[in-house]
Write a protein that holds these residues in place. Structure first.
Motif, PDB file in Angstrom:
ATOM      1  N   MET A 163       0.833  -1.202   0.000  1.00  0.00           N
ATOM      2  CA  MET A 163       0.000   0.000   0.000  1.00  0.00           C
ATOM      3  C   MET A 163       0.871   1.256   0.000  1.00  0.00           C
ATOM      4  O   MET A 163       0.634   2.198  -0.775  1.00  0.00           O
ATOM      5  CB  MET A 163      -0.904  -0.007   1.233  1.00  0.00           C
ATOM      6  CG  MET A 163      -1.705   1.263   1.440  1.00  0.00           C
ATOM      7  SD  MET A 163      -2.996   1.501   0.202  1.00  0.00           S
ATOM      8  CE  MET A 163      -4.268   0.439   0.874  1.00  0.00           C
ATOM      9  N   MET A 164       1.904   1.275   0.839  1.00  0.00           N
ATOM     10  CA  MET A 164       2.768   2.453   0.925  1.00  0.00           C
ATOM     11  C   MET A 164       3.520   2.676  -0.378  1.00  0.00           C
ATOM     12  O   MET A 164       3.716   3.821  -0.804  1.00  0.00           O
ATOM     13  CB  MET A 164       3.757   2.274   2.072  1.00  0.00           C
ATOM     14  CG  MET A 164       4.354   3.572   2.587  1.00  0.00           C
ATOM     15  SD  MET A 164       3.134   4.670   3.327  1.00  0.00           S
ATOM     16  CE  MET A 164       3.388   6.172   2.373  1.00  0.00           C
ATOM     17  N   ALA A 165       3.912   1.586  -1.033  1.00  0.00           N
ATOM     18  CA  ALA A 165       4.611   1.711  -2.316  1.00  0.00           C
ATOM     19  C   ALA A 165       3.710   2.351  -3.361  1.00  0.00           C
ATOM     20  O   ALA A 165       4.148   3.212  -4.152  1.00  0.00           O
ATOM     21  CB  ALA A 165       5.076   0.335  -2.782  1.00  0.00           C
ATOM     22  N   LEU A 166       2.441   1.961  -3.381  1.00  0.00           N
ATOM     23  CA  LEU A 166       1.492   2.541  -4.336  1.00  0.00           C
ATOM     24  C   LEU A 166       1.206   4.005  -4.006  1.00  0.00           C
ATOM     25  O   LEU A 166       1.063   4.840  -4.908  1.00  0.00           O
ATOM     26  CB  LEU A 166       0.194   1.734  -4.319  1.00  0.00           C
ATOM     27  CG  LEU A 166       0.270   0.336  -4.938  1.00  0.00           C
ATOM     28  CD1 LEU A 166      -1.024  -0.429  -4.708  1.00  0.00           C
ATOM     29  CD2 LEU A 166       0.565   0.421  -6.426  1.00  0.00           C
ATOM     30  N   ILE A 167       1.119   4.308  -2.709  1.00  0.00           N
ATOM     31  CA  ILE A 167       0.877   5.690  -2.301  1.00  0.00           C
ATOM     32  C   ILE A 167       2.029   6.584  -2.751  1.00  0.00           C
ATOM     33  O   ILE A 167       1.816   7.681  -3.294  1.00  0.00           O
ATOM     34  CB  ILE A 167       0.683   5.766  -0.768  1.00  0.00           C
ATOM     35  CG1 ILE A 167      -0.698   5.195  -0.402  1.00  0.00           C
ATOM     36  CG2 ILE A 167       0.815   7.198  -0.260  1.00  0.00           C
ATOM     37  CD1 ILE A 167      -0.948   5.053   1.079  1.00  0.00           C
ATOM     38  N   ASN A 168       3.248   6.124  -2.555  1.00  0.00           N
ATOM     39  CA  ASN A 168       4.412   6.912  -2.976  1.00  0.00           C
ATOM     40  C   ASN A 168       4.486   7.045  -4.496  1.00  0.00           C
ATOM     41  O   ASN A 168       5.037   8.021  -5.020  1.00  0.00           O
ATOM     42  CB  ASN A 168       5.697   6.266  -2.451  1.00  0.00           C
ATOM     43  CG  ASN A 168       5.854   6.445  -0.949  1.00  0.00           C
ATOM     44  OD1 ASN A 168       5.440   7.463  -0.395  1.00  0.00           O
ATOM     45  ND2 ASN A 168       6.443   5.460  -0.287  1.00  0.00           N
ATOM     46  N   LYS A 169       3.910   6.081  -5.183  1.00  0.00           N
ATOM     47  CA  LYS A 169       3.936   6.105  -6.644  1.00  0.00           C
ATOM     48  C   LYS A 169       2.894   7.057  -7.213  1.00  0.00           C
ATOM     49  O   LYS A 169       3.179   7.793  -8.182  1.00  0.00           O
ATOM     50  CB  LYS A 169       3.695   4.691  -7.183  1.00  0.00           C
ATOM     51  CG  LYS A 169       3.686   4.601  -8.700  1.00  0.00           C
ATOM     52  CD  LYS A 169       3.486   3.165  -9.166  1.00  0.00           C
ATOM     53  CE  LYS A 169       3.486   3.068 -10.683  1.00  0.00           C
ATOM     54  NZ  LYS A 169       3.276   1.659 -11.141  1.00  0.00           N
ATOM     55  N   TYR A 170       1.703   7.086  -6.616  1.00  0.00           N
ATOM     56  CA  TYR A 170       0.591   7.815  -7.230  1.00  0.00           C
ATOM     57  C   TYR A 170       0.220   9.133  -6.547  1.00  0.00           C
ATOM     58  O   TYR A 170      -0.536   9.915  -7.106  1.00  0.00           O
ATOM     59  CB  TYR A 170      -0.656   6.920  -7.265  1.00  0.00           C
ATOM     60  CG  TYR A 170      -0.509   5.736  -8.195  1.00  0.00           C
ATOM     61  CD1 TYR A 170      -0.400   5.917  -9.574  1.00  0.00           C
ATOM     62  CD2 TYR A 170      -0.469   4.438  -7.704  1.00  0.00           C
ATOM     63  CE1 TYR A 170      -0.255   4.839 -10.433  1.00  0.00           C
ATOM     64  CE2 TYR A 170      -0.334   3.354  -8.552  1.00  0.00           C
ATOM     65  CZ  TYR A 170      -0.223   3.555  -9.909  1.00  0.00           C
ATOM     66  OH  TYR A 170      -0.080   2.477 -10.756  1.00  0.00           O
ATOM     67  N   LEU A 171       0.756   9.386  -5.347  1.00  0.00           N
ATOM     68  CA  LEU A 171       0.391  10.620  -4.647  1.00  0.00           C
ATOM     69  C   LEU A 171       1.561  11.584  -4.595  1.00  0.00           C
ATOM     70  O   LEU A 171       2.729  11.162  -4.553  1.00  0.00           O
ATOM     71  CB  LEU A 171      -0.058  10.311  -3.215  1.00  0.00           C
ATOM     72  CG  LEU A 171      -1.342   9.510  -3.025  1.00  0.00           C
ATOM     73  CD1 LEU A 171      -1.668   9.422  -1.538  1.00  0.00           C
ATOM     74  CD2 LEU A 171      -2.508  10.113  -3.791  1.00  0.00           C
ATOM     75  N   PRO A 172       1.308  12.886  -4.579  1.00  0.00           N
ATOM     76  CA  PRO A 172       2.375  13.867  -4.387  1.00  0.00           C
ATOM     77  C   PRO A 172       3.036  13.641  -3.024  1.00  0.00           C
ATOM     78  O   PRO A 172       2.366  13.204  -2.078  1.00  0.00           O
ATOM     79  CB  PRO A 172       1.631  15.215  -4.430  1.00  0.00           C
ATOM     80  CG  PRO A 172       0.320  14.918  -5.087  1.00  0.00           C
ATOM     81  CD  PRO A 172      -0.016  13.508  -4.745  1.00  0.00           C
ATOM     82  N   PRO A 173       4.324  13.900  -2.896  1.00  0.00           N
ATOM     83  CA  PRO A 173       5.040  13.669  -1.626  1.00  0.00           C
ATOM     84  C   PRO A 173       4.368  14.309  -0.419  1.00  0.00           C
ATOM     85  O   PRO A 173       4.306  13.704   0.656  1.00  0.00           O
ATOM     86  CB  PRO A 173       6.425  14.278  -1.893  1.00  0.00           C
ATOM     87  CG  PRO A 173       6.598  14.169  -3.366  1.00  0.00           C
ATOM     88  CD  PRO A 173       5.230  14.399  -3.942  1.00  0.00           C
ATOM     89  N   LYS A 174       3.848  15.511  -0.579  1.00  0.00           N
ATOM     90  CA  LYS A 174       3.223  16.196   0.551  1.00  0.00           C
ATOM     91  C   LYS A 174       1.999  15.434   1.043  1.00  0.00           C
ATOM     92  O   LYS A 174       1.768  15.291   2.255  1.00  0.00           O
ATOM     93  CB  LYS A 174       2.826  17.617   0.134  1.00  0.00           C
ATOM     94  CG  LYS A 174       2.282  18.453   1.279  1.00  0.00           C
ATOM     95  CD  LYS A 174       2.001  19.876   0.819  1.00  0.00           C
ATOM     96  CE  LYS A 174       1.475  20.721   1.969  1.00  0.00           C
ATOM     97  NZ  LYS A 174       1.187  22.125   1.551  1.00  0.00           N
ATOM     98  N   GLN A 175       1.195  14.924   0.112  1.00  0.00           N
ATOM     99  CA  GLN A 175      -0.001  14.167   0.505  1.00  0.00           C
ATOM    100  C   GLN A 175       0.379  12.796   1.060  1.00  0.00           C
ATOM    101  O   GLN A 175      -0.230  12.313   2.017  1.00  0.00           O
ATOM    102  CB  GLN A 175      -0.938  13.996  -0.690  1.00  0.00           C
ATOM    103  CG  GLN A 175      -2.276  13.347  -0.321  1.00  0.00           C
ATOM    104  CD  GLN A 175      -3.204  13.212  -1.513  1.00  0.00           C
ATOM    105  OE1 GLN A 175      -2.865  13.603  -2.633  1.00  0.00           O
ATOM    106  NE2 GLN A 175      -4.384  12.647  -1.281  1.00  0.00           N
ATOM    107  N   ALA A 176       1.410  12.182   0.489  1.00  0.00           N
ATOM    108  CA  ALA A 176       1.852  10.860   0.946  1.00  0.00           C
ATOM    109  C   ALA A 176       2.324  10.908   2.395  1.00  0.00           C
ATOM    110  O   ALA A 176       2.151   9.935   3.152  1.00  0.00           O
ATOM    111  CB  ALA A 176       2.950  10.333   0.043  1.00  0.00           C
ATOM    112  N   LYS A 177       2.920  12.043   2.801  1.00  0.00           N
ATOM    113  CA  LYS A 177       3.430  12.163   4.167  1.00  0.00           C
ATOM    114  C   LYS A 177       2.313  12.176   5.209  1.00  0.00           C
ATOM    115  O   LYS A 177       2.565  11.915   6.388  1.00  0.00           O
ATOM    116  CB  LYS A 177       4.267  13.438   4.288  1.00  0.00           C
ATOM    117  CG  LYS A 177       5.637  13.335   3.628  1.00  0.00           C
ATOM    118  CD  LYS A 177       6.435  14.606   3.834  1.00  0.00           C
ATOM    119  CE  LYS A 177       7.820  14.498   3.175  1.00  0.00           C
ATOM    120  NZ  LYS A 177       8.623  15.739   3.366  1.00  0.00           N
TER     121      LYS A 177
END
Length: 434
Positions: A163-177
């Motif tokens: 899940m975290m890998a997909l989040i880092n792939k598809y979301l901007p860094p600020k939102q992923a944090k």
């Protein structure tokens, strides 16, 4: 409350009042829906026994309402849960019932976090972490998952990584944090678990340096005594500020007759401990766990062959009582009704593994058995009337938990959050400390 398995052995039909027998003898299964639906004011019969109608009115007033309260979906709080590249992984491998529960339990948790300031949530019996991911990744809430099966924790951590890998792939860094990866802790919670030991475990797992943190407790379908254990943990941990609790499997509660008073799951409250309702039999607690709304749909569906399976079980019990009385009330294999299954096939499949399988077929299809099977409608009526008491018994158990929390200075609410036809144990007890 007596079991329907003994219906023919003990002739339970004859124990109904004469006025009930006279009216109910001719009732069709679809008419029985009226008995199980307290909101249906249209009587299907003009001559229901007055005493039965009086009970129905009383139950409607006394039972905790089962219709859903208006609760906002978790999708109201999180756009990430609807992200075209991410939404499927949140519910991958999750069945419809669990999806429904996740949607509204998560929503209830978010609303509590908005009203009560906490640093994290502790999810007891977290399994592979479906709820934790919805809250952590979807809503940015830190979640500590408590699960006794280490294999489930390992599975959860693998899913979290994907899940975290997909989040880092598809979301901007600020939102992923803003996404919070759940923490998974292998721990078995029992009545003997000291609050201090529990707190030390989560402090170590979350790397907390001080004890001035605050957290909420979540128990989604806390089986048997676990609900009582979580309530006690909530009360004894000063850092715990709220609890969202859904119970289940009430028949597994350690009752007053089977446990020490300090360890029992029912009753908890001083109020009920001092009254006649301090004892609920296993049979009564088992009745409170049935899916009443689902059974009502079956009654209304005109699939009478499906309903006849109850008479098969009761007829089998009479045979068992005659040939192997020492095996009465044995746990038989659950056989789903399919097509036009015959009693002989049902019996041998149900008792497989027991010496009962040696009973010859001619001792099964006797005149008595044929008569028992022809009385299937009576046992459907009897079974329905047993279920009729289910909401009342469940309400007593839930009221006991509410009273106990109130006696200990908590602010308590209870809401029917899940749709009962999907998730029959649909009440969430919500409590906070003053």
């Amino acid at each position: 409350m007596v079991s329907f398995k003994d219906f023919y052995v003990k002739d339970h039909w004859s124990k109904f009042p004469g006025s009930w027998q006279q009216v109910l003898e001719n009732v069709m299964p679809e008419d029985l829906c009226y008995i199980l639906d307290f909101n249906n004011n249209i009587a299907t019969l003009q001559t229901w026994p007055l005493s039965l109608l009086t009970l129905r009115v009383l139950f409607k007033e006394l039972c905790i309402k089962r219709e859903e309260n208006e609760i906002r979906s978790i999708y109201h709080f999180s756009s990430l849960l609807q992200h075209p590249k991410l939404k499927e992984i949140f519910v991958k491998g999750v069945k419809r019932k669990k999806r429904h529960e996740l949607e509204f339990m998560a929503s209830t948790c978010v609303e509590m976090c908005q009203n009560v300031a906490v640093d994290f949530i502790v999810d007891f019996g977290a399994g592979v972490g479906h709820l934790a991911r919805v809250l952590g990744f979807g809503c940015g809430i830190k979640v500590c998952c408590i699960e006794m099966q280490d294999q489930l924790n390992k599975q959860a951590e693998e899913i979290d990584k994907k899940m975290m890998a997909l989040i880092n792939k598809y979301l901007p860094p600020k939102q992923a944090k803003t996404c919070q990866t759940p923490t998974h802790v292998n721990l078995c919670i029992t009545p003997a678990t000291a609050p201090e030991a529990f707190l030390q475990k989560i402090q170590k797992s979350l790397k907390l340096r001080k004890d001035d943190y605050k957290f909420g407790i979540v128990g989604l379908h806390s089986c048997g005594d676990l609900a009582a254990v979580l309530i006690q943990m909530f009360l004894h941990c000063k850092q715990a500020k709220f609890i969202n609790l859904v119970g289940c499997c009430y028949m597994k509660l350690s009752a007053k007759d089977t446990a020490n008073e300090t360890d029992q799951g029912y009753p908890l409250s001083q109020y009920l401990s001092q009254r006649s309702l301090s004892f609920l039999s296993y049979e009564a607690r088992e009745i409170s766990c049935h899916a009443i709304e689902m059974y009502k749909q079956r009654l209304a569906g005109n699939n009478y062959d499906y309903l006849k399976i109850h008479s098969f079980r009761a007829a089998a019990e009479r045979i068992i009582a005659k040939h192997y009385p020492e095996l009465r009330h044995s746990g038989l294999k659950s056989i789903k009704h399919c097509g036009n299954i015959q009693f002989e096939e049902y019996f041998y499949r149900a008792v497989s593994g027991l010496p009962l399988a040696t009973i010859p077929a001619e001792n099964l299809l006797t005149a008595i058995t044929q008569k028992d099977l022809s009385r299937w409608r009576q046992i459907v009526i009897y079974y329905t009337l047993r279920l009729f008491f289910g909401p009342l018994i469940e309400s007593i158990i839930l009221y006991d938990r509410i009273l106990f929390l109130v006696e200990n200075g908590c602010i308590v609410d209870i809401k029917s959050v899940f749709e009962a036809t999907i998730s029959p144990r649909n009440h969430i007890i919500i409590a906070g400390k003053r």
